[in-house]
Design an enzyme around this catalytic site. Structure first.
Site, short mmCIF file in Angstrom:
data_model
loop_
_atom_site.label_atom_id
_atom_site.label_comp_id
_atom_site.label_asym_id
_atom_site.label_seq_id
_atom_site.Cartn_x
_atom_site.Cartn_y
_atom_site.Cartn_z
N CYS A 1 7.19 -12.18 -7.51
CA CYS A 1 6.90 -10.81 -7.05
C CYS A 1 7.60 -9.78 -7.94
O CYS A 1 8.82 -9.64 -7.91
CB CYS A 1 7.38 -10.70 -5.60
SG CYS A 1 7.46 -9.04 -4.93
N CYS B 1 9.65 -7.14 -6.18
CA CYS B 1 10.88 -7.74 -5.66
C CYS B 1 11.97 -7.73 -6.73
O CYS B 1 13.14 -7.44 -6.44
CB CYS B 1 10.64 -9.18 -5.22
SG CYS B 1 9.47 -9.38 -3.86
#
Length: 107
Positions: free
Chosen positions: A31, A34
């Protein structure tokens, strides 16, 4: 100070039974947002360590906890206080925005 890792196995002791509020970063390796959020949360961990704990839970490695809290979008940052979700923020946001959203727990 940086956010430390928690797992399905340690979540109860590290988060739900904590005596102070805990910011939990639900994230995954793949991600991109993230990865952008991670250093921001490390800064918050360092600057507010007396008020909150900041931890990370990899949703790919720990699917039980992610499923229990209905995590469908990451990054998701949840604040747990006294064993329950007290606040949440979905998506990568600037540090100032996160500090505003979680101001009640950082003061």
């Amino acid at each position: 100070m940086t956010a430390r890792e928690v797992t399905d196995a340690s979540f109860d002791a590290d988060v739900l039974k904590s005596t102070k509020p805990v910011l939990v970063d639900f994230w995954a390796e793949w991600c991109g947002p993230c990865r952008k959020l991670s250093p921001i949360l490390d800064e918050i961990a360092g600057e507010h360590s007396e008020k909150v704990d900041v931890v990370k839970l990899n949703v790919d490695d720990n699917p039980a906890t992610a499923a229990k809290y209905g995590i469908t979008s990451i990054p998701a940052v949840y604040v747990f206080k006294d064993g329950v979700v007290a606040a949440q923020s979905i998506g990568a946001k600037p540090k100032q925005v996160l500090e505003q959203e979680f101001a009640d727990f950082l003061k």
